[in-house]
Write a protein that holds these residues in place. Structure first.
Motif, short mmCIF file in Angstrom:
data_model
loop_
_atom_site.label_atom_id
_atom_site.label_comp_id
_atom_site.label_asym_id
_atom_site.label_seq_id
_atom_site.Cartn_x
_atom_site.Cartn_y
_atom_site.Cartn_z
N ALA A 256 3.69 -1.65 -11.99
CA ALA A 256 4.96 -2.34 -12.24
C ALA A 256 6.12 -1.62 -11.53
O ALA A 256 7.03 -2.25 -10.99
CB ALA A 256 5.23 -2.44 -13.73
N ILE A 257 6.09 -0.30 -11.54
CA ILE A 257 7.13 0.48 -10.86
C ILE A 257 7.03 0.28 -9.35
O ILE A 257 8.05 0.13 -8.66
CB ILE A 257 7.04 1.98 -11.25
CG1 ILE A 257 7.42 2.13 -12.74
CG2 ILE A 257 7.94 2.83 -10.37
CD1 ILE A 257 7.11 3.49 -13.33
N ALA A 258 5.80 0.25 -8.82
CA ALA A 258 5.61 -0.01 -7.38
C ALA A 258 6.18 -1.37 -7.01
O ALA A 258 6.86 -1.53 -5.99
CB ALA A 258 4.13 0.08 -7.02
N ARG A 259 5.90 -2.38 -7.85
CA ARG A 259 6.44 -3.72 -7.59
C ARG A 259 7.97 -3.70 -7.61
O ARG A 259 8.62 -4.36 -6.80
CB ARG A 259 5.91 -4.69 -8.65
CG ARG A 259 6.38 -6.13 -8.48
CD ARG A 259 5.91 -7.02 -9.62
NE ARG A 259 6.38 -6.50 -10.90
CZ ARG A 259 5.90 -6.88 -12.08
NH1 ARG A 259 4.92 -7.77 -12.15
NH2 ARG A 259 6.36 -6.35 -13.19
N ALA A 260 8.54 -2.93 -8.53
CA ALA A 260 10.00 -2.84 -8.63
C ALA A 260 10.61 -2.17 -7.39
O ALA A 260 11.74 -2.46 -7.01
CB ALA A 260 10.39 -2.07 -9.89
N LEU A 261 9.86 -1.26 -6.78
CA LEU A 261 10.37 -0.49 -5.63
C LEU A 261 10.17 -1.19 -4.28
O LEU A 261 10.79 -0.81 -3.30
CB LEU A 261 9.66 0.87 -5.57
CG LEU A 261 10.00 1.90 -6.64
CD1 LEU A 261 9.00 3.05 -6.56
CD2 LEU A 261 11.42 2.41 -6.45
N VAL A 262 9.28 -2.18 -4.25
CA VAL A 262 8.77 -2.67 -2.96
C VAL A 262 9.85 -3.26 -2.05
O VAL A 262 9.75 -3.22 -0.83
CB VAL A 262 7.59 -3.67 -3.19
CG1 VAL A 262 8.09 -5.04 -3.65
CG2 VAL A 262 6.70 -3.77 -1.97
N ASN A 263 10.92 -3.79 -2.65
CA ASN A 263 12.00 -4.40 -1.86
C ASN A 263 13.12 -3.42 -1.53
O ASN A 263 14.17 -3.85 -1.04
CB ASN A 263 12.62 -5.58 -2.64
CG ASN A 263 12.16 -6.91 -2.08
OD1 ASN A 263 11.50 -6.98 -1.05
ND2 ASN A 263 12.52 -7.99 -2.76
N VAL B 31 0.85 -1.20 0.00
CA VAL B 31 0.00 0.00 0.00
C VAL B 31 0.88 1.26 0.00
O VAL B 31 0.62 2.23 -0.71
CB VAL B 31 -0.96 0.00 1.21
CG1 VAL B 31 -1.67 1.35 1.33
CG2 VAL B 31 -1.99 -1.11 1.07
N GLU B 32 1.96 1.20 0.77
CA GLU B 32 2.88 2.35 0.87
C GLU B 32 3.46 2.71 -0.51
O GLU B 32 3.45 3.88 -0.91
CB GLU B 32 4.01 1.97 1.84
CG GLU B 32 5.00 3.08 2.14
CD GLU B 32 6.16 2.56 3.00
OE1 GLU B 32 7.29 2.98 2.75
OE2 GLU B 32 5.92 1.72 3.89
N VAL B 33 3.97 1.69 -1.25
CA VAL B 33 4.58 2.02 -2.55
C VAL B 33 3.53 2.33 -3.61
O VAL B 33 3.79 3.16 -4.49
CB VAL B 33 5.57 0.92 -3.04
CG1 VAL B 33 6.82 0.90 -2.19
CG2 VAL B 33 4.95 -0.43 -3.12
N LEU B 34 2.36 1.71 -3.55
CA LEU B 34 1.31 2.06 -4.50
C LEU B 34 0.86 3.51 -4.29
O LEU B 34 0.60 4.23 -5.25
CB LEU B 34 0.11 1.10 -4.36
CG LEU B 34 0.30 -0.25 -5.04
CD1 LEU B 34 -0.72 -1.27 -4.53
CD2 LEU B 34 0.20 -0.13 -6.57
N THR B 35 0.81 3.93 -3.05
CA THR B 35 0.49 5.33 -2.74
C THR B 35 1.58 6.25 -3.29
O THR B 35 1.29 7.31 -3.86
CB THR B 35 0.32 5.52 -1.22
OG1 THR B 35 -0.69 4.62 -0.76
CG2 THR B 35 -0.06 6.95 -0.88
N LYS B 36 2.82 5.82 -3.15
CA LYS B 36 3.97 6.61 -3.61
C LYS B 36 3.91 6.87 -5.11
O LYS B 36 4.34 7.93 -5.59
CB LYS B 36 5.26 5.84 -3.26
CG LYS B 36 6.55 6.58 -3.50
CD LYS B 36 7.71 5.74 -2.98
CE LYS B 36 9.02 6.49 -3.06
NZ LYS B 36 10.14 5.72 -2.46
#
Length: 240
Positions: A156-163, A128-133
């Motif tokens: 896709a960018i949120a998924r790339a950032l999540v880790n 949720v944090e990265v999708l909001t970002k």
């Protein structure tokens, strides 16, 4: 003071055997990437840019030479070790989004965290944090087919950032988008760069490459030029 090196590539060589012919896809490439650099890799078809992207992304290993990623020599790793370091160190953004169509945005973004062994409640919170970002905090339960192309690329960018990866590696990230949506995605990359992310962008479009701060051009498996971008497209506006 110079920022630390995230990537050190030295004399990287890749030779493929095509029947009886040896193809020198990379012929001794050397360059470094430091924390919070924003680099575009360019080159015509057959220049070696896709091979180099596969090396940087730990999707393939070199025939010779060294690739040090965050202090780890990945040149000699086996498939299991490469998979682990990929999940930990690299966030991929693809031209075709590569989302799971039947699952929600949140489930798509959570995927790398499942591989990392994070427990469910923490995964959901981080997703949720990265999708909001990336501007999709109100779309967490939507499926990819309920989103526009630009929104799918944001997932896709949120998924790339999540880790919290060391590198964001983007392969033609605007290739499937119209011009206006492509510009919005490049604005997002600019924002991520300003927040301190290290970005490597593979593209054949000069207009996209000029958003970066440095352009590495390949030809015939070698670096033809490695230059700073004097006037990046989105940096022309003063940082607010």
């Amino acid at each position: 003071m110079d920022k630390k090196k995230v990537i050190e590539i030295s004399e990287l060589t890749k030779i493929y055997q095509m029947g009886e012919t040896l193809v020198h896809a990379l012929a001794g490439v050397s360059f470094d990437v430091r924390e919070n650099e924003y680099i575009a890799i360019m080159g015509p078809s057959g220049s070696g840019k896709s091979t180099l992207m596969n090396m940087i992304g730990c999707l393939d290993t070199p025939t010779a030479g060294d690739y040090i990623l965050n202090g780890n020599n990945v040149s000699t790793m086996d498939d299991a070790e490469l998979a682990e370091i990929r999940n930990r160190e690299i966030g991929f953004v693809f031209q075709t989004f590569n989302l799971l169509p039947r699952t929600s945005c949140m489930a798509n973004v959570e995927l790398p965290l499942i591989y990392a062994g994070m427990k469910s409640s923490e995964r959901k919170e981080r997703a949720v944090e990265v999708l909001t970002k990336v501007g999709l905090g109100d779309r967490v339960d939507h499926k990819p087919n309920e989103l526009s192309g630009g929104q799918r690329q944001r997932v896709a960018i949120a998924r790339a950032l999540v880790n919290n990866p060391s590198i964001l590696l983007a392969d033609e990230p605007t290739g499937n988008l119209d011009t206006k949506t492509g510009e919005e995605i490049m604005e997002l990359f600019e924002e991520l760069y300003r927040q301190g992310n290290t970005i490597i962008l593979v593209t054949h479009e000069n207009e996209i490459a000029e958003h970066a701060r440095r352009i590495v051009r390949l030809r015939d498996g070698l670096i033809e030029s490695d230059e700073k971008v004097e006037n990046p497209v989105l940096a022309r506006e003063a940082v607010s």
